[in-house]
Design an enzyme around this catalytic site. Structure first.
Site, PDB file in Angstrom:
ATOM      1  N   LYS A 139     -57.226 -25.003  25.025  1.00  0.00           N
ATOM      2  CA  LYS A 139     -58.600 -25.170  25.510  1.00  0.00           C
ATOM      3  C   LYS A 139     -58.704 -26.413  26.391  1.00  0.00           C
ATOM      4  CE  LYS A 139     -63.378 -25.916  24.040  1.00  0.00           C
ATOM      5  NZ  LYS A 139     -64.367 -25.861  22.944  1.00  0.00           N
ATOM      6  N   HIS A 281     -39.922  16.342  34.119  1.00  0.00           N
ATOM      7  CA  HIS A 281     -41.363  16.071  34.067  1.00  0.00           C
ATOM      8  C   HIS A 281     -41.902  16.177  32.642  1.00  0.00           C
ATOM      9  CE1 HIS A 281     -41.557  15.633  38.333  1.00  0.00           C
ATOM     10  NE2 HIS A 281     -41.182  16.871  38.564  1.00  0.00           N
TER      11      HIS A 281
END
Length: 529
Positions: A139, A281
């Site tokens: 922070k 696929h």
């Protein structure tokens, strides 16, 4: 505030990789070292001068180390805005020293869970003070540098060397972002353990999933799409992402997706008999088992040699030279297996663009797990399809009883159908797929497409008849009308395996009896979208 000189550092790490070297470099720069517990001992054993956190706070570490850094003397030094007069005055009044660098990595919670530790041990490995320091430092990154990963130590060395013992704001921002991601992933792992393992909730009210980026891919399904591979933040089952890539080009999004489909299907077949799966696929276009791996490859390829071009090949046993040489006779994107001998590797090396992937073991098809899919405005979460059936689970509903050979082919077809996009129809003869129909809007069309593929394969191979003659056929869901079954019978199927459960089951059973085919119900369906 841009560059911040490192004058005081707090080090408290579970993973002590490189920490002695880091501390030594800091000490040579005149940085005061503050540390805790085992980290302090390791640094002192290396001959470094270290100040204990308890000396800074005025309180000893207590409660088996649960309380040591949760103190204003620590968090005041981390959170103070250095150029704020009120903050500076508070630091002076309470004699709080600034901390410029925090090096923390957290208790090994995920590793403890993975080791099978008991509940009390798992709870003790929930870090409290570490994440608190990490968040405080992150922070206040305008003034404090936070490191949570030994892999970032080299980056710190470069910063200090290039900026006269200081770090830049850009570096601190990057490390802060990584720090918050680290604590988020850590809390996510704890939350998942409590929900799934400890409380045994199937779908908890709140769910956070933590992932770390593995690779940035060239593109997604199409070149205009961006893509990356992400991995679970903690220990997980092993699959394609953990495979060793022996050779070949970088794996693409489609490669990874198709290889996963191939690996998942080939894992359905025990390694006591060689199996080969060919995927295109994300749909299988050829599957076979045989006495040798080469024979399995030949039988799988014969199912649909057109679709196999540019496909993905998976084997449930290590690859040999003869099979490798046969595979390289057609264009193949990826080959994945549990191993490859030296001669096989040499054969594949002649095709340098072919990607050869080796896995330590096959995934367990019965393993529990979750599948996540994004939709507009939300996510769909379900348990993975780990449903499996054996002969004892089947109900014979036809007048004619199936033979042992027909039953074996039916169960084989059922395994494959589980991995074919719905609507799925799979024909199998003598342990090899004869025709596969996938992804159609109705079951009749899937059956016809599969039969047509079988005809084309027979013509290409010079056979007298397609291998659907005398085959077993699997349907991933029930036949809603008799027409789908009759299409399969027209193709030559003499054995049918399907879930059952349609309002017209009696009509379908009657059609099977009139055609003289055997039919079994599984009571389980395998939709795959």
């Amino acid at each position: 505030m841009t560059d911040v000189t490192i004058r005081r550092a707090l080090l408290s790490v579970s993973d002590k990789t490189g920490v002695v070297e880091l501390a030594s470099r800091l000490a040579k720069n005149g940085v005061e070292l503050v540390s805790t517990g085992g980290t302090a001992r390791a640094l002192r054993e290396a001959g470094l001068d270290v100040r204990d956190v308890s000396d800074v706070t005025g309180f000893p570490e207590m409660m088996d180390g649960r309380v040591k850094t949760l103190h204003p003397m620590i968090h005041g030094g981390l959170l103070a805005v250095r150029d704020d007069p009120d903050h500076a005055a508070a630091m002076d009044t309470h004699e709080i020293g600034a901390i410029d660098l925090v090096v923390v990595n957290l208790y090994p919670f995920a590793q403890t869970v993975a080791s099978g530790a008991d509940r009390d041990t798992v709870i003790e490995n929930i870090d409290i003070g570490g994440p608190s320091m990490v968040r405080s430092a992150a922070k206040n990154h305008a003034y404090v540098t936070i490191l949570t990963d030994p892999a970032d130590y080299d980056g710190l060395y470069e910063e200090l060397a290039g900026h006269d013992g200081a770090t830049t704001l850009a570096f601190r921002k990057r490390m802060a972002a990584k720090a918050f991601a680290t604590t988020a992933a850590y809390d996510s792992a704890i939350g998942q353990w409590f929900a799934f393992a400890d409380q045994q909730e199937r779908f908890p009210a709140s769910l956070s999933l933590a992932m770390t980026r593995g690779d940035t891919l060239r593109y997604g399904e199409n070149p205009h799409q961006h893509a990356a591979l992400y991995l679970p933040a903690g220990p997980s089952s092993r699959g394609v992402p953990q495979a060793e890539q022996v050779q070949g080009k970088e794996l693409s999004y489609n490669n990874l997706n198709d290889a996963d489909a191939a690996l998942g299907l080939v894992a359905e077949f025990p390694a006591d008999r060689p199996a080969v799966v060919i995927v295109k696929h994300a749909n299988p276009c050829g599957v076979a088992v045989a006495d040798t791996l080469l024979e399995a490859w030949q039988a799988a390829l014969a199912c649909d040699p057109v679709s196999a071009f540019g496909g993905i090949v998976a084997s449930n046993v290590p690859l040999d030279a003869a099979t490798a040489q046969a595979i390289t006779q057609i264009f193949t994107e990826v080959v994945i297996a549990t191993g490859a001998d030296a001669a096989a590797r040499k054969a594949f090396a002649a095709k340098p663009n072919l990607r050869l992937l080796l896995v330590e073991s096959l995934p367990d098809p019965a393993r529990p797990g979750l599948e996540l899919k994004s939709i507009a405005g939300g996510y769909l979460l379900q348990s993975r399809d780990d449903g499996m059936v054996g002969e004892a689970d089947l109900t014979v509903v036809s007048k004619r009883q199936p033979t042992d050979a027909e039953m074996a082919d039916a169960l084989f077809a059922w395994k494959v159908a589980k991995h074919v996009k719905s609507n799925a129809i799979v024909y199998v003869k003598d342990g090899a797929t004869a025709g596969i129909g996938a992804g159609q809007m109705n079951r009749r069309d899937s059956s016809r497409i599969a039969a047509q593929r079988a005809v084309e394969a027979a013509e290409a191979a010079g056979w007298d008849a397609p291998r659907t003659q005398g085959s077993a056929v699997a349907s991933d869901a029930f036949f809603p009308f008799a027409d789908g079954l009759l299409s399969a019978v027209e193709a030559g199927a003499i054995m049918v395996i399907q879930p059952g459960g349609s309002m017209r089951d009696e009509e379908v059973i009657k059609a099977a009896d009139e055609a003289g085919v055997a039919m079994v119900f599984t009571g389980k369906r395998h939709f795959r979208h």
